[in-house]
Write a protein that holds these residues in place. Structure first.
Motif, mmCIF file in Angstrom:
data_model
loop_
_atom_site.group_PDB
_atom_site.id
_atom_site.type_symbol
_atom_site.label_atom_id
_atom_site.label_comp_id
_atom_site.label_asym_id
_atom_site.label_seq_id
_atom_site.Cartn_x
_atom_site.Cartn_y
_atom_site.Cartn_z
ATOM 1 N N THR A 21 0.768 -1.248 0.088
ATOM 2 C CA THR A 21 -0.043 -0.059 0.110
ATOM 3 C C THR A 21 0.964 1.336 -0.073
ATOM 4 O O THR A 21 1.955 1.418 0.667
ATOM 5 C CB THR A 21 -0.773 0.016 1.402
ATOM 6 O OG1 THR A 21 -1.663 -1.271 1.215
ATOM 7 C CG2 THR A 21 -1.606 1.139 1.370
ATOM 8 N N ALA A 22 0.613 2.421 -0.812
ATOM 9 C CA ALA A 22 1.044 3.454 -0.780
ATOM 10 C C ALA A 22 1.288 3.974 0.686
ATOM 11 O O ALA A 22 0.276 3.952 1.346
ATOM 12 C CB ALA A 22 0.593 4.436 -1.708
ATOM 13 N N LYS A 23 2.437 4.595 0.930
ATOM 14 C CA LYS A 23 2.782 5.151 2.260
ATOM 15 C C LYS A 23 1.619 5.973 2.928
ATOM 16 O O LYS A 23 1.147 5.955 3.756
ATOM 17 C CB LYS A 23 3.988 5.769 2.322
ATOM 18 C CG LYS A 23 4.264 6.227 3.768
ATOM 19 C CD LYS A 23 5.665 6.579 4.170
ATOM 20 C CE LYS A 23 6.245 7.867 3.588
ATOM 21 N NZ LYS A 23 7.446 8.204 4.021
ATOM 22 N N VAL A 24 1.341 6.869 2.088
ATOM 23 C CA VAL A 24 0.156 7.979 2.351
ATOM 24 C C VAL A 24 -1.141 7.847 2.458
ATOM 25 O O VAL A 24 -1.961 8.382 2.983
ATOM 26 C CB VAL A 24 0.203 9.133 1.417
ATOM 27 C CG1 VAL A 24 1.824 10.057 1.469
ATOM 28 C CG2 VAL A 24 -0.114 8.826 -0.031
ATOM 29 N N LEU A 25 -1.457 6.482 2.020
ATOM 30 C CA LEU A 25 -2.599 5.641 2.252
ATOM 31 C C LEU A 25 -2.745 4.971 3.445
ATOM 32 O O LEU A 25 -3.675 4.306 3.879
ATOM 33 C CB LEU A 25 -3.075 4.852 1.072
ATOM 34 C CG LEU A 25 -3.155 5.785 -0.205
ATOM 35 C CD1 LEU A 25 -3.696 4.768 -1.389
ATOM 36 C CD2 LEU A 25 -4.183 6.726 -0.303
ATOM 37 N N HIS A 26 -1.714 4.674 4.265
ATOM 38 C CA HIS A 26 -1.815 4.016 5.344
ATOM 39 C C HIS A 26 -2.636 4.876 6.554
ATOM 40 O O HIS A 26 -2.400 5.886 6.422
ATOM 41 C CB HIS A 26 -0.258 3.579 6.080
ATOM 42 C CG HIS A 26 0.281 2.501 5.374
ATOM 43 N ND1 HIS A 26 0.474 1.283 5.920
ATOM 44 C CD2 HIS A 26 0.813 2.424 3.906
ATOM 45 C CE1 HIS A 26 0.877 0.415 5.454
ATOM 46 N NE2 HIS A 26 1.440 1.025 4.059
ATOM 47 N N LYS A 27 -3.373 4.142 7.229
ATOM 48 C CA LYS A 27 -4.471 4.721 8.087
ATOM 49 C C LYS A 27 -3.705 5.229 9.624
ATOM 50 O O LYS A 27 -3.055 4.374 10.161
ATOM 51 C CB LYS A 27 -5.665 4.045 8.058
ATOM 52 C CG LYS A 27 -6.234 3.876 6.669
ATOM 53 C CD LYS A 27 -7.615 3.365 6.786
ATOM 54 C CE LYS A 27 -8.452 3.364 5.484
ATOM 55 N NZ LYS A 27 -9.563 2.407 5.597
ATOM 56 N N ILE A 28 -4.622 6.343 9.844
ATOM 57 C CA ILE A 28 -4.216 6.524 11.352
ATOM 58 C C ILE A 28 -5.651 6.988 11.846
ATOM 59 O O ILE A 28 -6.039 7.754 11.420
ATOM 60 C CB ILE A 28 -3.346 7.888 11.386
ATOM 61 C CG1 ILE A 28 -1.813 7.368 10.924
ATOM 62 C CG2 ILE A 28 -3.170 8.427 13.014
ATOM 63 C CD1 ILE A 28 -0.793 8.538 10.953
ATOM 64 N N CYS A 29 -6.000 6.325 13.037
ATOM 65 C CA CYS A 29 -7.325 6.237 13.596
ATOM 66 C C CYS A 29 -8.463 6.275 12.357
ATOM 67 O O CYS A 29 -9.248 6.983 12.329
ATOM 68 C CB CYS A 29 -7.436 7.495 14.354
ATOM 69 S SG CYS A 29 -6.410 7.746 15.604
ATOM 70 N N GLY A 30 -8.193 5.199 11.633
ATOM 71 C CA GLY A 30 -9.195 4.890 10.372
ATOM 72 C C GLY A 30 -9.364 5.965 9.216
ATOM 73 O O GLY A 30 -10.011 5.698 8.403
ATOM 74 N N GLN A 31 -8.287 6.705 9.138
ATOM 75 C CA GLN A 31 -8.236 7.904 8.061
ATOM 76 C C GLN A 31 -6.708 7.738 7.365
ATOM 77 O O GLN A 31 -5.844 8.000 8.205
ATOM 78 C CB GLN A 31 -8.510 9.189 8.438
ATOM 79 C CG GLN A 31 -8.668 10.120 7.320
ATOM 80 C CD GLN A 31 -9.237 11.526 7.673
ATOM 81 O OE1 GLN A 31 -10.388 11.676 7.831
ATOM 82 N NE2 GLN A 31 -8.166 12.409 8.174
ATOM 83 N N PRO A 32 -6.867 7.750 6.197
ATOM 84 C CA PRO A 32 -5.335 7.782 5.552
ATOM 85 C C PRO A 32 -4.759 8.915 5.726
ATOM 86 O O PRO A 32 -5.167 10.062 5.900
ATOM 87 C CB PRO A 32 -5.828 7.809 3.928
ATOM 88 C CG PRO A 32 -7.056 7.147 3.945
ATOM 89 C CD PRO A 32 -7.775 7.657 4.842
ATOM 90 N N MET A 33 -3.296 8.746 6.014
ATOM 91 C CA MET A 33 -2.557 10.100 6.389
ATOM 92 C C MET A 33 -2.943 10.976 5.335
ATOM 93 O O MET A 33 -2.650 12.390 5.900
ATOM 94 C CB MET A 33 -1.032 9.515 7.005
ATOM 95 C CG MET A 33 -0.140 9.075 5.949
ATOM 96 S SD MET A 33 1.265 8.913 6.515
ATOM 97 C CE MET A 33 1.513 6.766 6.508
ATOM 98 N N LEU A 34 -2.911 10.780 3.860
ATOM 99 C CA LEU A 34 -2.897 11.803 3.346
ATOM 100 C C LEU A 34 -4.185 12.799 3.569
ATOM 101 O O LEU A 34 -3.962 14.025 3.263
ATOM 102 C CB LEU A 34 -2.854 11.427 1.737
ATOM 103 C CG LEU A 34 -2.960 12.447 0.676
ATOM 104 C CD1 LEU A 34 -1.736 13.411 0.762
ATOM 105 C CD2 LEU A 34 -2.929 11.854 -0.743
ATOM 106 N N ALA A 35 -5.197 12.128 3.998
ATOM 107 C CA ALA A 35 -6.357 13.050 4.232
ATOM 108 C C ALA A 35 -6.173 13.952 5.474
ATOM 109 O O ALA A 35 -6.622 14.974 5.382
ATOM 110 C CB ALA A 35 -7.500 12.046 4.500
ATOM 111 N N TYR A 36 -5.203 13.704 6.330
ATOM 112 C CA TYR A 36 -5.194 14.618 7.537
ATOM 113 C C TYR A 36 -4.433 15.781 6.887
ATOM 114 O O TYR A 36 -4.672 16.904 7.425
ATOM 115 C CB TYR A 36 -4.252 14.097 8.417
ATOM 116 C CG TYR A 36 -5.047 12.858 9.317
ATOM 117 C CD1 TYR A 36 -5.874 13.198 10.332
ATOM 118 C CD2 TYR A 36 -4.798 11.580 9.206
ATOM 119 C CE1 TYR A 36 -6.372 12.586 11.395
ATOM 120 C CE2 TYR A 36 -5.651 10.798 9.897
ATOM 121 C CZ TYR A 36 -6.516 11.236 11.109
ATOM 122 O OH TYR A 36 -6.975 10.213 11.770
#
Ligand code: UD1
Ligand code: CA
Length: 457
Positions: A21-36
């Motif tokens: 999985t692309a790094k920026v799509l790994h999730k933090i608290c259920g949301q991809p890090m890029l979205a933060y």
């Protein structure tokens, strides 16, 4: 404020994640890090977002919306990455904010404050910096005798003296677009890594008679970059604490909060109690005075006030006030449950509506059905919604009483106030106020056991 464009650098390979999985799509608290990162940019006032993609670009494109993409086929450095956005920046006069896709803890508030400082100071560039205990690996902020920023020197290119500097480059900057584009023209890769460093634009802007500033942030956790799964877990803890503390400040009780996972967009009403092991994901909204958990997962659902959910899973569904769910219930997408309903143990509901005051207490499957108000579905009722080819609908009217172990073979209708005897298999409409019995009559064969010689002594 003026137009703010954001460029998010996300072309890197993320090798240390060891992931498909692309790094920026790994999730933090259920949301991809890029979205933060995108949320923080928007909170700072950025309407337009450009993501620079490279490795696993297709995956990232599929996963995020409302972003323009540019491709950096070869990763030749952070300066080179920003160069790829040039066609989308050319001719613009405002400010561009540069962020990284793998730095998800940066907050909208911090970016907003830094942007205000950038605009007030009339600098061509303002870099966000932090002071850290161990600056190893980071670019160092070199200031002159008057404390003004002169340059950023990468760790690998720094002298011993420069390596002692504890103020580091976060990698986030506000640039005036014309000054940035002019500086990018002069970037070269004559450094120890043979890369086009975005950091060199500071010196170039200064040498073009421009001015540069540094905005030092107090909380250095905001610039934590995620390179491996250990840092991912650390970011999860920090984000989790922020989210849970916000809810606590708003009047929500958490029992053992460290055991819950609450996504950033989730809303929870006052005096709701969250028991251990609760996972609330997506755009879930929970009302006031609810008791949620222990061990429940609720995704993209709306829960009314005073609802109890125990050891259950609820996906893309709606539950109105005073309803009790569980233990061990499974509400699948498209379920709409009314007020004061009981969905008991081992009940599964799929794409169905259930009216107010209805009781479905145990061991029941309800699929593609519309169940009215004040209905009682006995233990083991099954809506037989699938004939092997198609799904069909069952309708049960208000005040109907469906006995235990009844099959409702769809499509079928049970009208209001009707009764169905236990063990019936219903294939035809049951009229209002009538009783349906659809099972064979009991037969008694006397002394059958003795005649067969099966009696035990
Ligand atoms: C960079 C900064 C450093 C700063 C640090 C903060 C430079 C030269 N150095 O170093 O001063 O302290 O970030 O974390 O800018 N990326 C691309 N394309 C590329 C290269 C990088 O998109 O060609 C992206 C990566 O995916 C990553 C980000 O840019 O998200 C940072 O790249 P990275 O190689 O990690 O930079 P650092 O060497 O850590
Ligand atoms: Ca990095």
């Amino acid at each position: 404020m003026r137009d703010l464009v954001t460029v998010i650098l996300a072309a890197g390979a993320g090798t240390r994640m060891k992931s498909h999985t692309a790094k920026v799509l790994h999730k933090i608290c259920g949301q991809p890090m890029l979205a933060y990162v995108m949320d923080a940019a928007r909170k700072a006032g950025s309407g337009e977002i450009i993501a620079v993609l490279g490795h696993q670009a297709e995956q990232v494109k599929e996963a995020v919306k409302d972003v323009a993409f540019v491709l950096q086929e070869q990763q030749l450095g952070t300066g080179h990455a920003v160069m790829q956005a040039r066609p989308l920046l050319e001719g613009k006069s405002g400010t561009v904010l540069v962020l990284y896709g793998d730095t998800p803890l940066i907050t909208g508030d911090t970016l907003k404050q830094a942007y205000e400082v950038h605009l007030e100071s009339k600098n061509q560039v303002t870099v966000i910096t932090a002071r850290v205990q161990d600056p190893t690996g980071y670019g160092r902020i070199v200031r002159d005798g008057d404390g003004r920023i002169r340059a950023i020197v990468e760790h690998k290119d720094a002298t011993e003296e420069q390596r002692a500097i504890q103020e580091i480059n976060s990698g986030m900057y506000f640039f005036e677009i014309p000054a940035l584009l002019k500086a990018l023209d002069r970037l070269n890769n004559a450094n120890s890594q043979g890369e086009y460093y975005l950091t060199d634009t500071i010196e170039i802007i200064l040498s073009n008679n421009g001015s540069a500033g540094a905005y030092l942030i107090g909380d250095s956790t905001e610039i934590l970059g995620i390179n491996d799964r250990i840092q991912l877990a650390e970011a999860e803890r920090i984000m989790h604490d922020r989210i849970v503390q916000t809810h606590m400040k708003n009047g929500v009780t958490f029992i053992l909060p460290e055991t819950s996972v609450i996504a950033p967009q989730v809303e929870i009403g006052r005096d709701t109690v969250i028991y251990p092991g609760t996972i609330l994901e997506g755009s879930t909204r929970i009302g006031e005075q609810c008791v949620i958990g222990p061990y429940s997962r609720i995704v993209d659902s709306t829960i009314g006030n005073d609802v109890h959910v125990m050891n259950s899973v609820i996906l893309e569904s709606e539950i109105r006030a005073k309803t009790k769910v569980g233990p061990f219930a499974y509400l699948r997408p498209g379920s709409k449950i009314g007020c004061n309903v009981k969905i008991g143990d081992f009940v599964e509901v799929k794409k169905s509506e259930i009216g107010d005051n209805t009781k479905v207490s145990h061991l029941t499957y309800i699929g593609d059905a519309q169940i009215g108000r004040n209905v009682n579905l006995g233990c083991g009722v099954v809506v037989v919604n699938y004939d092997g080819v198609k799904k069909h609908k069952t309708v049960v009217g208000d005040y109907a009483f469906v006995g235990c172990n009844v099959n409702l073979v769809s499509p079928v209708e049970v009208k209001e106030h009707a009764y169905i005897a236990a063990g019936s298999t219903i294939t035809e409409e049951v009229p209002a106020y009538s009783l349906a019995i659809a099972r064979s009559r009991q037969t008694i064969i006397s002394d059958w056991v003795k005649r067969k010689g099966l009696d035990k002594k």
